[in-house]
Enzyme design. Structure first.
Site, PDB file in Angstrom:
ATOM      1  N   GLU A 105     -43.662 123.486   3.021  1.00  0.00           N
ATOM      2  CA  GLU A 105     -44.681 124.287   2.322  1.00  0.00           C
ATOM      3  C   GLU A 105     -44.919 125.609   3.041  1.00  0.00           C
ATOM      4  O   GLU A 105     -45.253 126.617   2.421  1.00  0.00           O
ATOM      5  CB  GLU A 105     -46.006 123.509   2.220  1.00  0.00           C
ATOM      6  CG  GLU A 105     -47.025 124.150   1.287  1.00  0.00           C
ATOM      7  CD  GLU A 105     -47.747 125.350   1.869  1.00  0.00           C
ATOM      8  OE1 GLU A 105     -48.036 126.302   1.125  1.00  0.00           O
ATOM      9  OE2 GLU A 105     -48.016 125.354   3.096  1.00  0.00           O
ATOM     10  N   ASP A 147     -44.731 119.221   6.252  1.00  0.00           N
ATOM     11  CA  ASP A 147     -44.218 120.019   7.374  1.00  0.00           C
ATOM     12  C   ASP A 147     -45.309 120.500   8.326  1.00  0.00           C
ATOM     13  O   ASP A 147     -46.490 120.533   7.992  1.00  0.00           O
ATOM     14  CB  ASP A 147     -43.421 121.230   6.848  1.00  0.00           C
ATOM     15  CG  ASP A 147     -44.218 122.090   5.860  1.00  0.00           C
ATOM     16  OD1 ASP A 147     -45.072 121.541   5.136  1.00  0.00           O
ATOM     17  OD2 ASP A 147     -43.985 123.311   5.820  1.00  0.00           O
TER      18      ASP A 147
HETATM   19 ZN   LIG Z   1     -50.666 126.148   6.302  1.00  0.00          ZN
HETATM   20 ZN   LIG Z   2     -51.279 123.760   4.349  1.00  0.00          ZN
END
Ligand SMILES: [Zn+2]
Ligand SMILES: [Zn+2]
Length: 395
Positions: free
Chosen positions: A136, A78
């Site tokens: 994440e 991401d």
């Molecule tokens: Zn980051």
């Molecule tokens: Zn990262």
């Protein structure tokens, strides 16, 4: 089997992958295109995709020609909700979205690993699982879901490893540290509700701004007086809002704070004391203190034995022993790779991607972040080598 040469041969291809992701970034929980590109890549290369129903994460599996253990490698996919200010040919084409944490490079490197391992799978003892993990950057993160949906089962994953690019580390170097490698990071929202009135008559009011000052001081005393001095912890009040004018006592004050720690016991202590300070403030000042907490990722704990026995010797074959650095102190950043390491041994290393000569020194989460793409083939070679060596030694 050595992966340095094969990785070098794939260098340009991996850079191409990375630039494609870089110019088409997607924020956490929205990685639709990225997911499609990875799926197509795995399908085109005849790599098994395991359907795990974990958002836009993709799990690939390369089964070896011989039975053995299973080694999982993870790349987050991401990007971040921020504009890119770099003037590069592969600049983000999406307004206010940017791969400013290098996850594009992680994804490209893992695709390189997939190509290299797939090539030699007939000789492999065991399996390599490829965790292309979405989300994440945003709590609750993608790792927790992958774990809950069984990505570490079927076949049972024995170890898990990942690396994060770092511009603090020159390209060509890699770093590992045993023990805590990222902090638990939790967020509080506080509201101190007093009673407003005229600034000239404080005795008829309950002044939330004066209370907020004491409240923040009390929070800071938790770190200085309750946590053992050798333990790392942080309480930062990063936002405070209340009041309109010098002679009006406000009704309420709102605050946001981040609470970080490198040990789950310290984490529990911080939360207990913060909530006690909230209660104590109510009693002391006659106000109401409302609080909400959002629990972030847990403390990331690297397995020192795994690092010593596998990660370091394998990475030495790629970058040379002189380029492996030992991390002695964890930073206080958060990383959802922690969830995998709660379940299995393994480690999360740092992959050097900085280059002062090329002006690539700006850290992540900055609109001017860019990395030295020579980090990508090295990362791929290190991960493939570690997986291969582990499976060979445990066959
Ligand atoms: Zn980051
Ligand atoms: Zn990262």
């Amino acid at each position: 089997m050595l992966f340095k040469e094969p990785a070098l041969r794939l260098k340009d291809k991996m850079i191409e992958f990375r630039r494609d992701f870089h110019s088409h970034p997607e924020v956490s929980f929205c990685e639709e295109r990225t997911n499609a590109v990875i799926r197509k890549f795995l399908e085109d290369n005849g790599i098994e995709i395991q359907e795990v129903d974990a958002g836009y994460s993709v799990v690939g599996l390369i089964r070896g020609g011989h039975p053995g253990k299973t080694f999982a490698l993870r790349a987050d996919i991401d990007a971040l909700p921020m504009p890119e200010l770099n003037d590069v040919p592969y600049k983000s084409t999406v307004e206010n979205v940017m791969h400013a944490c290098g996850h594009d490079a992680h994804t490209a490197a893992l695709m390189g690993v997939a190509l290299m391992i797939n090539e030699v799978k007939d000789q492999m003892h065991g399996n390599v699982k490829l965790l292309f993990q979405a989300a994440e950057e945003k709590i609750p993160g993608g790792a927790k879901t992958l774990v809950e949906k069984g990505a570490l089962e079927n076949p049972y994953v024995d170890v898990v490893m990942g690396m994060h690019v770092s511009n603090q580390l020159p390209v060509g170097k890699v770093a590992f540290g045993a023990g805590p490698g990222a902090a638990a990071s939790d967020t509080y929202k506080f509201k101190i509700i007093g009673k407003g009135g005229h600034g000239a008559s404080p005795h008829t009011t309950i002044d939330p701004i004066a209370i907020a000052a004491y409240f923040i001081t009390s929070l800071q005393s938790i770190v200085s007086r309750n946590v053992e001095p050798v333990q790392g912890s942080v309480i930062t009040v990063g936002a405070i809002h209340g009041g309109t004018k010098e002679n009006i006592i406000a009704d309420e004050v709102e605050m946001l704070a981040t609470v970080r720690s490198l040990d789950e016991e310290v984490r529990a202590l911080l939360h207990r004391r913060i909530q006690e300070v909230c209660k104590g403030t109510e009693l002391t000042y006659g106000c109401n203190v409302e609080w909400e907490v959002e629990m972030g990722y847990p403390v990331l704990i690297n397995d020192g034995d795994f690092i010593k026995k596998y990660a370091v010797p394998s990475c030495e074959k790629v970058v040379g022993a002189e380029n492996i650095i030992e991390i002695k102190k964890s930073g206080m950043g958060g990383e959802d790779f922690a969830y995998y390491l709660q379940q299995r041994p393994g480690c999360f290393g740092s992959l050097g991607s900085g280059n002062a000569e090329k002006g690539l020194t700006v850290g992540g989460h900055n609109s001017m972040f860019d990395l030295d793409e020579d980090a990508i083939w090295r990362g791929a070679a290190c991960l493939a080598q570690a997986a291969w060596d582990y499976l060979e030694e445990n066959k």
